[in-house]
Scaffold this active site. Sequence first.
Site, PDB file in Angstrom:
ATOM      1  N   ASP A  25      99.567  19.871  49.420  1.00 16.78           N
ATOM      2  CA  ASP A  25     100.855  19.164  49.428  1.00 16.78           C
ATOM      3  C   ASP A  25     100.861  18.099  50.516  1.00 16.78           C
ATOM      4  O   ASP A  25     100.177  18.238  51.531  1.00 16.78           O
ATOM      5  CB  ASP A  25     101.974  20.199  49.675  1.00 16.78           C
ATOM      6  CG  ASP A  25     103.338  19.642  49.334  1.00 16.78           C
ATOM      7  OD1 ASP A  25     103.425  18.562  48.716  1.00 16.78           O
ATOM      8  OD2 ASP A  25     104.341  20.290  49.700  1.00 16.78           O
ATOM      9  N   GLY A  26     101.648  17.061  50.306  1.00 13.14           N
ATOM     10  CA  GLY A  26     101.850  16.055  51.352  1.00 13.14           C
ATOM     11  C   GLY A  26     101.151  14.725  51.123  1.00 13.14           C
ATOM     12  O   GLY A  26     101.148  13.874  52.014  1.00 13.14           O
ATOM     13  N   ASN A  27     100.589  14.529  49.943  1.00 12.48           N
ATOM     14  CA  ASN A  27      99.911  13.247  49.668  1.00 12.48           C
ATOM     15  C   ASN A  27     100.896  12.078  49.755  1.00 12.48           C
ATOM     16  O   ASN A  27     100.582  11.026  50.311  1.00 12.48           O
ATOM     17  CB  ASN A  27      99.307  13.236  48.263  1.00 12.48           C
ATOM     18  CG  ASN A  27      98.211  14.267  48.094  1.00 12.48           C
ATOM     19  OD1 ASN A  27      97.768  14.860  49.061  1.00 12.48           O
ATOM     20  ND2 ASN A  27      97.782  14.491  46.864  1.00 12.48           N
ATOM     21  N   ARG A  38     102.149   5.796  46.776  1.00 12.88           N
ATOM     22  CA  ARG A  38     101.854   7.238  46.718  1.00 12.88           C
ATOM     23  C   ARG A  38     100.435   7.537  46.231  1.00 12.88           C
ATOM     24  O   ARG A  38      99.781   8.454  46.700  1.00 12.88           O
ATOM     25  CB  ARG A  38     102.868   7.940  45.814  1.00 12.88           C
ATOM     26  CG  ARG A  38     104.273   7.994  46.394  1.00 12.88           C
ATOM     27  CD  ARG A  38     105.251   8.610  45.397  1.00 12.88           C
ATOM     28  NE  ARG A  38     104.866   9.978  45.046  1.00 12.88           N
ATOM     29  CZ  ARG A  38     105.111  11.040  45.814  1.00 12.88           C
ATOM     30  NH1 ARG A  38     105.763  10.902  46.954  1.00 12.88           N
ATOM     31  NH2 ARG A  38     104.730  12.235  45.431  1.00 12.88           N
ATOM     32  N   HIS A  42      97.171  10.259  47.044  1.00 12.09           N
ATOM     33  CA  HIS A  42      96.419  11.118  46.117  1.00 12.09           C
ATOM     34  C   HIS A  42      94.924  10.815  46.201  1.00 12.09           C
ATOM     35  O   HIS A  42      94.092  11.712  46.150  1.00 12.09           O
ATOM     36  CB  HIS A  42      96.914  10.920  44.682  1.00 12.09           C
ATOM     37  CG  HIS A  42      98.347  11.340  44.486  1.00 12.09           C
ATOM     38  ND1 HIS A  42      98.840  12.536  44.963  1.00 12.09           N
ATOM     39  CD2 HIS A  42      99.398  10.735  43.863  1.00 12.09           C
ATOM     40  CE1 HIS A  42     100.131  12.635  44.648  1.00 12.09           C
ATOM     41  NE2 HIS A  42     100.492  11.552  43.987  1.00 12.09           N
ATOM     42  N   LEU A 136      79.714  28.716  44.389  1.00 10.00           N
ATOM     43  CA  LEU A 136      81.176  28.723  44.380  1.00 10.00           C
ATOM     44  C   LEU A 136      81.751  28.488  42.974  1.00 10.00           C
ATOM     45  O   LEU A 136      81.235  27.672  42.215  1.00 10.00           O
ATOM     46  CB  LEU A 136      81.663  27.581  45.298  1.00 10.00           C
ATOM     47  CG  LEU A 136      83.172  27.352  45.347  1.00 10.00           C
ATOM     48  CD1 LEU A 136      83.849  28.441  46.185  1.00 10.00           C
ATOM     49  CD2 LEU A 136      83.500  25.973  45.923  1.00 10.00           C
ATOM     50  N   ARG A 199     106.905  27.549  50.513  1.00  9.99           N
ATOM     51  CA  ARG A 199     107.231  27.915  49.123  1.00  9.99           C
ATOM     52  C   ARG A 199     105.949  28.263  48.378  1.00  9.99           C
ATOM     53  O   ARG A 199     104.876  27.776  48.718  1.00  9.99           O
ATOM     54  CB  ARG A 199     107.853  26.704  48.403  1.00  9.99           C
ATOM     55  CG  ARG A 199     109.234  26.357  48.805  1.00  9.99           C
ATOM     56  CD  ARG A 199     109.808  25.350  47.806  1.00  9.99           C
ATOM     57  NE  ARG A 199     109.174  24.048  47.912  1.00  9.99           N
ATOM     58  CZ  ARG A 199     109.565  23.088  48.748  1.00  9.99           C
ATOM     59  NH1 ARG A 199     110.587  23.299  49.541  1.00  9.99           N
ATOM     60  NH2 ARG A 199     108.940  21.935  48.786  1.00  9.99           N
ATOM     61  N   SER A 201     106.029  27.725  44.954  1.00 12.01           N
ATOM     62  CA  SER A 201     106.066  26.675  43.935  1.00 12.01           C
ATOM     63  C   SER A 201     105.409  27.074  42.609  1.00 12.01           C
ATOM     64  O   SER A 201     104.641  26.299  42.027  1.00 12.01           O
ATOM     65  CB  SER A 201     105.399  25.396  44.458  1.00 12.01           C
ATOM     66  OG  SER A 201     106.067  24.951  45.613  1.00 12.01           O
TER      67      SER A 201
HETATM   68  C1  FPP Z   1     101.071  16.949  46.327  1.00 10.51           C
HETATM   69  O1  FPP Z   1     101.385  15.795  46.999  1.00 10.51           O
HETATM   70  C2  FPP Z   1      99.820  16.906  45.601  1.00 10.51           C
HETATM   71  C3  FPP Z   1      99.672  16.905  44.235  1.00 10.51           C
HETATM   72  C4  FPP Z   1     100.556  16.274  43.264  1.00 10.51           C
HETATM   73  C5  FPP Z   1      98.531  17.623  43.669  1.00 10.51           C
HETATM   74  C6  FPP Z   1      97.210  17.364  44.317  1.00 10.51           C
HETATM   75  C7  FPP Z   1      96.565  16.155  43.826  1.00 10.51           C
HETATM   76  C8  FPP Z   1      95.551  15.555  44.461  1.00 10.51           C
HETATM   77  C9  FPP Z   1      94.917  16.070  45.706  1.00 10.51           C
HETATM   78  C10 FPP Z   1      95.048  14.287  43.876  1.00 10.51           C
HETATM   79  C11 FPP Z   1      93.664  14.364  43.391  1.00 10.51           C
HETATM   80  C12 FPP Z   1      93.455  15.454  42.439  1.00 10.51           C
HETATM   81  C13 FPP Z   1      92.290  15.661  41.808  1.00 10.51           C
HETATM   82  C14 FPP Z   1      92.024  16.938  41.117  1.00 10.51           C
HETATM   83  C15 FPP Z   1      91.251  14.646  41.817  1.00 10.51           C
HETATM   84  P1  FPP Z   1     102.842  15.235  46.822  1.00 10.51           P
HETATM   85  O2  FPP Z   1     102.758  14.006  45.986  1.00 10.51           O
HETATM   86  O3  FPP Z   1     103.747  16.299  46.277  1.00 10.51           O
HETATM   87  O4  FPP Z   1     103.215  14.921  48.311  1.00 10.51           O
HETATM   88  P2  FPP Z   1     104.696  14.791  48.927  1.00 10.51           P
HETATM   89  O5  FPP Z   1     105.319  16.155  48.810  1.00 10.51           O
HETATM   90  O6  FPP Z   1     104.427  14.371  50.328  1.00 10.51           O
HETATM   91  O7  FPP Z   1     105.411  13.741  48.122  1.00 10.51           O
END
Ligand code: FPP
Length: 257
Positions: A25-27, A38, A42, A136, A199, A201
């Site tokens: 989480d947190g991208n 955003r 990712h 793995l 959470r 989730s």
């Molecule tokens: C949450 O960040 C992350 C996701 C939506 C899922 C994880 C996805 C990646 C790591 C991208 C690459 C994935 C693959 C399999 C190549 P958020 O957008 O909810 O962050 P925020 O809560 O800060 O908005």
Amino acid sequence: MDHSGWLKRYRLKPHLPRHVAIIMDGNGRWAKKRHLPRIAGHRAGALSIREIVRLSGQLGLTALTLYAFSTENWKRPRKEVSLLMQLLKQYLRSEVAELLQNNVRLGTIGNTGDLPREIQEELKNAIQITSRCTGLNLILALSYSGRADLTEAVRKIAKKVKSGKIKLASVREETIAKELSTKNLPEVDLLIRTSGEMRISNFLLWELAYSEFHVTKTLWPDFRTPHFIAAIRDFQKRQRRFGGVESVVGSVISWAR
Ligand code: FPP
């Protein structure tokens, strides 16, 4: 270097979690802090995935399950969903050689049938190419919902009861576990969640029953080797009792369940 060499390098004790699950989480916040779109978050998150997968293999973990896309994520703006799908496609294409080289076997949980056809093809291909790998097990949770997985399991069991294949009285916890998409994986020993949210989730609802939780404020794109090692050290400090009074060290202790 073999697994014990890596353990020594990171000053870890020998008892590792067998199965680690991560809510990445947190991208979005990572990108926002840098005034970037955003998707840049990712993209950086995909680099964290690469590093953590490689490290998990080096340490000798049996399974790593990553929450890559939940059923709720379909509600995000169309543009973001489509960019995430593109990123997933790129990841699968570019990472397959690295997975093979690191002896990593790819698998999925979730309703992958909801994904665009080209992603399904890419997944099928990567799963097939890595199917003989013995290191793995990397599991990507895609269009995944813990409740949906449990609902499906209940449906399958009800069908078996209805047709007389199994008796209602013989439905036990294992009956349910055996119908879940995680049926071939060891118990989840450690759940990591990044970006500080407390959470679950709708992730592995059944499977997290006895897991240790490690929540860190670090945002997923910043989560790299030192953070993963810290999470494992944290796990190694815990006394796992599985609801009992014994202090048990290690991962799968079936008698204690
Ligand atoms: C949450 O960040 C992350 C996701 C939506 C899922 C994880 C996805 C990646 C790591 C991208 C690459 C994935 C693959 C399999 C190549 P958020 O957008 O909810 O962050 P925020 O809560 O800060 O908005």
